[in-house]
Motif scaffolding. Structure first.
Motif, mmCIF file in Angstrom:
data_model
loop_
_atom_site.group_PDB
_atom_site.id
_atom_site.type_symbol
_atom_site.label_atom_id
_atom_site.label_comp_id
_atom_site.label_asym_id
_atom_site.label_seq_id
_atom_site.Cartn_x
_atom_site.Cartn_y
_atom_site.Cartn_z
ATOM 1 N N GLY A 32 10.670 14.400 3.091
ATOM 2 C CA GLY A 32 10.728 14.546 1.884
ATOM 3 C C GLY A 32 11.413 13.467 0.993
ATOM 4 N N LYS A 33 11.907 12.519 1.767
ATOM 5 C CA LYS A 33 12.566 11.218 1.092
ATOM 6 C C LYS A 33 11.481 10.345 0.808
ATOM 7 N N ARG A 34 12.039 9.243 0.187
ATOM 8 C CA ARG A 34 11.131 8.180 -0.148
ATOM 9 C C ARG A 34 11.440 6.878 0.404
ATOM 10 N N CYS A 35 10.565 5.920 0.679
ATOM 11 C CA CYS A 35 10.869 4.592 1.397
ATOM 12 C C CYS A 35 10.120 3.656 0.996
ATOM 13 N N PHE A 36 10.459 2.285 1.271
ATOM 14 C CA PHE A 36 9.680 1.051 0.827
ATOM 15 C C PHE A 36 9.324 0.240 1.998
ATOM 16 N N ILE A 37 7.947 -0.124 1.956
ATOM 17 C CA ILE A 37 7.796 -0.753 3.250
ATOM 18 C C ILE A 37 7.342 -2.341 2.668
ATOM 19 N N ILE A 38 8.154 -3.210 3.312
ATOM 20 C CA ILE A 38 8.279 -4.586 2.688
ATOM 21 C C ILE A 38 7.328 -5.536 3.524
ATOM 22 N N GLY A 39 6.621 -6.352 2.792
ATOM 23 C CA GLY A 39 5.644 -7.452 3.261
ATOM 24 C C GLY A 39 6.195 -8.620 3.082
ATOM 25 N N ASN A 40 5.679 -9.742 3.567
ATOM 26 C CA ASN A 40 6.210 -10.792 3.255
ATOM 27 C C ASN A 40 5.474 -11.731 2.576
ATOM 28 N N TYR A 72 5.718 9.383 10.321
ATOM 29 C CA TYR A 72 6.258 10.183 11.514
ATOM 30 C C TYR A 72 7.769 10.443 11.069
ATOM 31 N N MET A 73 8.354 9.667 10.499
ATOM 32 C CA MET A 73 9.748 10.076 9.991
ATOM 33 C C MET A 73 9.869 11.217 9.180
ATOM 34 N N GLY A 74 8.753 11.372 8.446
ATOM 35 C CA GLY A 74 8.757 12.347 7.440
ATOM 36 C C GLY A 74 8.822 11.944 5.894
ATOM 37 N N PHE A 75 8.709 10.886 5.697
ATOM 38 C CA PHE A 75 8.782 10.263 4.292
ATOM 39 C C PHE A 75 7.477 10.905 3.661
ATOM 40 N N SER A 76 7.854 11.388 2.438
ATOM 41 C CA SER A 76 6.763 12.019 1.604
ATOM 42 C C SER A 76 6.125 10.952 0.409
ATOM 43 N N GLU A 77 7.015 9.827 0.215
ATOM 44 C CA GLU A 77 6.567 8.921 -0.760
ATOM 45 C C GLU A 77 6.776 7.529 -0.152
ATOM 46 N N ILE A 78 5.733 6.831 -0.091
ATOM 47 C CA ILE A 78 5.774 5.654 0.554
ATOM 48 C C ILE A 78 5.470 4.505 -0.531
ATOM 49 N N TYR A 79 6.191 3.399 -0.532
ATOM 50 C CA TYR A 79 5.899 2.288 -1.582
ATOM 51 C C TYR A 79 5.983 0.945 -1.072
ATOM 52 N N LEU A 80 4.716 0.393 -1.236
ATOM 53 C CA LEU A 80 4.516 -1.016 -0.480
ATOM 54 C C LEU A 80 4.857 -2.036 -1.498
ATOM 55 N N SER A 139 9.973 0.462 -12.696
ATOM 56 C CA SER A 139 9.966 1.835 -12.870
ATOM 57 C C SER A 139 10.492 2.650 -11.872
ATOM 58 N N ILE A 140 10.125 2.430 -10.879
ATOM 59 C CA ILE A 140 10.667 3.281 -9.708
ATOM 60 C C ILE A 140 11.845 2.857 -8.999
ATOM 61 N N ALA A 141 11.927 1.585 -9.133
ATOM 62 C CA ALA A 141 13.288 0.912 -8.580
ATOM 63 C C ALA A 141 14.384 1.525 -9.499
ATOM 64 N N GLN A 142 14.359 1.532 -10.897
ATOM 65 C CA GLN A 142 15.238 2.218 -11.645
ATOM 66 C C GLN A 142 15.519 3.769 -11.309
ATOM 67 N N LYS A 143 14.451 4.218 -11.012
ATOM 68 C CA LYS A 143 15.012 5.722 -10.422
ATOM 69 C C LYS A 143 15.758 6.102 -9.583
#
Length: 253
Positions: A40-48, A170-178, A247-251
């Motif tokens: 149910g949590k959110r995460c960020f996947i960082i590219g280079n 797999y970890m259960g994150f429901s919101e993924i931001y690239l 906008s999402i970083a501010q949240k």
């Protein structure tokens, strides 16, 4: 098909199955502890990618983040550190193992390709902050595979970002931001300016293949109710709905 060819294919298949079981049991047992841990949590996947900036990383330093490969070259310019560090590329891992071995204080947990465990040093394999998964290739002429159980295998997607998406699911994150996933490469300018234009790309980018993988991720995650957004500033990745990063970083503040 000749009997000898059939026997050879059968032998290779059995070898792969045995190797996968050994890697999962010997070096990947910790992975199961992360199943739905962040549901149910959110995460960020960082590219280079070149669009990545230290300012953006600072804005998400308190978020759950995934990062990979040469991201450590930006550590001396930001207080941000990834929650999870991932390496899928065999050549990268072997040729940079001396540096990668020193990174464990910088992340909560590391996930690495276990297919080359015989080439990795014992102290790295035994580090409790590291887990090793079996990377499975698949037929690119058919539907790309997507693994919902990375304790069994991770599906190759011609980009480490695909591994990180499977890991986040797999970890259960429901919101993924690239972020910083430019999906575009130029010779000698394949990474963020902070990471370094001289950083080596160990395998020639196959953007056509990774696009198929991204498309697969978008489809299966939508079916599961998992939202993936592209928060990259610019770039060429259009397989996911775009969203304004600020906008999402501010949240999250």
């Amino acid at each position: 098909m000749k009997l000898s060819t059939i026997l050879k294919k059968g032998k290779n298949k059995i070898k792969r199955i045995c190797e996968k079981k050994y890697i999962n049991l010997k070096y990947g047992s910790e992975i199961k502890n992360y199943k739905d841990k962040f549901k149910g949590k959110r995460c960020f996947i960082i590219g280079n990618g070149p669009s990545l900036t230290t300012d953006d990383l600072e804005k998400i330093k308190d978020e759950y983040t995934f990062a990979s490969h040469f991201i450590y070259k930006i550590f001396d310019k930001t207080s941000w550190r990834p929650t999870f560090y991932c390496v899928e590329d065999y050549n990268f891992l072997i040729q940079n193992i001396d540096k990668v071995k020193t990174l464990s204080p910088e992340y909560e947990h590391g996930f690495f390709s276990g297919n080359i465990y015989k080439s990795l040093p014992a102290d790295f394999l035994k580090n409790k902050k590291n887990s090793f998964w079996y990377v499975a290739m698949f037929n690119w002429e058919s539907n790309p595979s997507f693994s919902f159980d990375i304790s069994d295998y991770i599906a190759e997607g011609m980009t480490v970002t695909y591994c990180n998406i499977q890991l986040a699911v797999y970890m259960g994150f429901s919101e993924i931001y690239l972020l910083g996933i430019d999906h575009f490469y130029e010779p000698h300018n394949s990474y963020s300016e902070f990471i370094g234009k001289d950083s080596t790309v160990y395998n020639a980018p196959r953007l056509d293949k990774s696009t198929l993988a991204y498309r697969k991720a978008a489809k299966v995650c939508k079916e599961k109710g998992i939202k993936i957004y592209n928060a990259t500033r610019g770039g060429h990745l259009e397989e996911f709905e775009r969203i304004d990063f600020d906008s999402i970083a501010q949240k999250g503040e």
